[in-house]
Design an enzyme around this catalytic site. Sequence first.
Site, PDB file in Angstrom:
ATOM      1  N   VAL A  32       0.832  -1.200   0.000  1.00 18.98           N
ATOM      2  CA  VAL A  32       0.000   0.000   0.000  1.00 18.98           C
ATOM      3  C   VAL A  32       0.874   1.261   0.000  1.00 18.98           C
ATOM      4  O   VAL A  32       0.535   2.275  -0.627  1.00 18.98           O
ATOM      5  CB  VAL A  32      -1.012  -0.066   1.173  1.00 18.98           C
ATOM      6  CG1 VAL A  32      -0.376   0.109   2.508  1.00 18.98           C
ATOM      7  CG2 VAL A  32      -2.131   0.919   0.980  1.00 18.98           C
ATOM      8  N   ASP A  33       2.010   1.200   0.652  1.00 22.61           N
ATOM      9  CA  ASP A  33       2.956   2.328   0.698  1.00 22.61           C
ATOM     10  C   ASP A  33       3.417   2.701  -0.721  1.00 22.61           C
ATOM     11  O   ASP A  33       3.370   3.876  -1.128  1.00 22.61           O
ATOM     12  CB  ASP A  33       4.155   1.882   1.562  1.00 22.61           C
ATOM     13  CG  ASP A  33       5.054   3.015   1.995  1.00 22.61           C
ATOM     14  OD1 ASP A  33       4.705   4.182   1.770  1.00 22.61           O
ATOM     15  OD2 ASP A  33       6.120   2.726   2.573  1.00 22.61           O
TER      16      ASP A  33
HETATM   17  P1  ADP Z   1       2.418  -4.170   5.871  1.00 25.52           P
HETATM   18  O1  ADP Z   1       3.877  -4.059   5.539  1.00 25.52           O
HETATM   19  O2  ADP Z   1       1.995  -3.255   7.016  1.00 25.52           O
HETATM   20  O3  ADP Z   1       1.965  -5.578   6.037  1.00 25.52           O
HETATM   21  P2  ADP Z   1       1.344  -4.042   3.137  1.00 25.52           P
HETATM   22  O4  ADP Z   1       1.221  -2.844   2.274  1.00 25.52           O
HETATM   23  O5  ADP Z   1       2.265  -5.117   2.709  1.00 25.52           O
HETATM   24  O6  ADP Z   1       1.677  -3.491   4.613  1.00 25.52           O
HETATM   25  O7  ADP Z   1      -0.094  -4.697   3.318  1.00 25.52           O
HETATM   26  C1  ADP Z   1      -1.110  -4.190   4.137  1.00 25.52           C
HETATM   27  C2  ADP Z   1      -2.457  -4.491   3.490  1.00 25.52           C
HETATM   28  O8  ADP Z   1      -2.679  -3.538   2.457  1.00 25.52           O
HETATM   29  C3  ADP Z   1      -2.545  -5.878   2.818  1.00 25.52           C
HETATM   30  O9  ADP Z   1      -3.804  -6.468   3.159  1.00 25.52           O
HETATM   31  C4  ADP Z   1      -2.474  -5.539   1.328  1.00 25.52           C
HETATM   32  O10 ADP Z   1      -3.193  -6.476   0.536  1.00 25.52           O
HETATM   33  C5  ADP Z   1      -3.167  -4.197   1.308  1.00 25.52           C
HETATM   34  N1  ADP Z   1      -2.943  -3.339   0.131  1.00 25.52           N
HETATM   35  C6  ADP Z   1      -1.952  -3.362  -0.799  1.00 25.52           C
HETATM   36  N2  ADP Z   1      -2.164  -2.392  -1.727  1.00 25.52           N
HETATM   37  C7  ADP Z   1      -3.299  -1.739  -1.356  1.00 25.52           C
HETATM   38  C8  ADP Z   1      -4.051  -0.657  -1.899  1.00 25.52           C
HETATM   39  N3  ADP Z   1      -3.681  -0.014  -3.007  1.00 25.52           N
HETATM   40  N4  ADP Z   1      -5.191  -0.268  -1.249  1.00 25.52           N
HETATM   41  C9  ADP Z   1      -5.583  -0.880  -0.104  1.00 25.52           C
HETATM   42  N5  ADP Z   1      -4.919  -1.906   0.448  1.00 25.52           N
HETATM   43  C10 ADP Z   1      -3.806  -2.332  -0.166  1.00 25.52           C
END
Ligand code: ADP
Length: 171
Positions: A32-33
Amino acid sequence: MKITLVRGDITEQRVDAIVNAANSSLLGGGGVDGAIHRKGGPRILEECRRLRETRYEEGLPTGRAVATTAGRLRATWVIHTVGPVYKKSEDRSDLLASCYRESLRVADELGATTVAFPAVSAGVYGWPVGDAARIAVGTVCNTPAKVSEARFVLFTEDVYAAFADTLSANS
Ligand code: ADP
């Protein structure tokens, strides 16, 4: 506070603040980042760099939250929070709960009334989805805040289903 669930991409949400599951470097990552920085453009990263040079020279600690501009996103702010990496041998639930509490506190400070949350720590950081959902929904429900809508935006069907189950069990 109204709690809503949406299956979708958090970068598409029209809300006052979008919460980012960042890492403590604040300098971008995957998941998501990565999506937030790609769609929001370079201004977000510029502000994150400034935060690293000023308030958070050592990085943003796990469980804390800090706001920047949302750049080109359809939101006013991005609230960056650092979830804990899941560890079987150590209970880090309170740090995960803290991400939601601190994000709501920052949202209140900003005057944001609608806030979108991803499932913090439930991706690369490996948190079991049912437990991540229970902590997320339980904490947001029990944190007093001026925010009027907390919207969980879940990217995949399994995560959406876990949040939906938890929310129906809570209500
Ligand atoms: P972390 O490192 O905190 O686990 P991640 O980004 O890998 O963070 O994942 C956190 C959640 O965000 C996961 O459930 C992932 O599927 C989700 N995610 C990834 N991309 C997006 C997006 N564009 N919008 C919303 N959720 C997302």
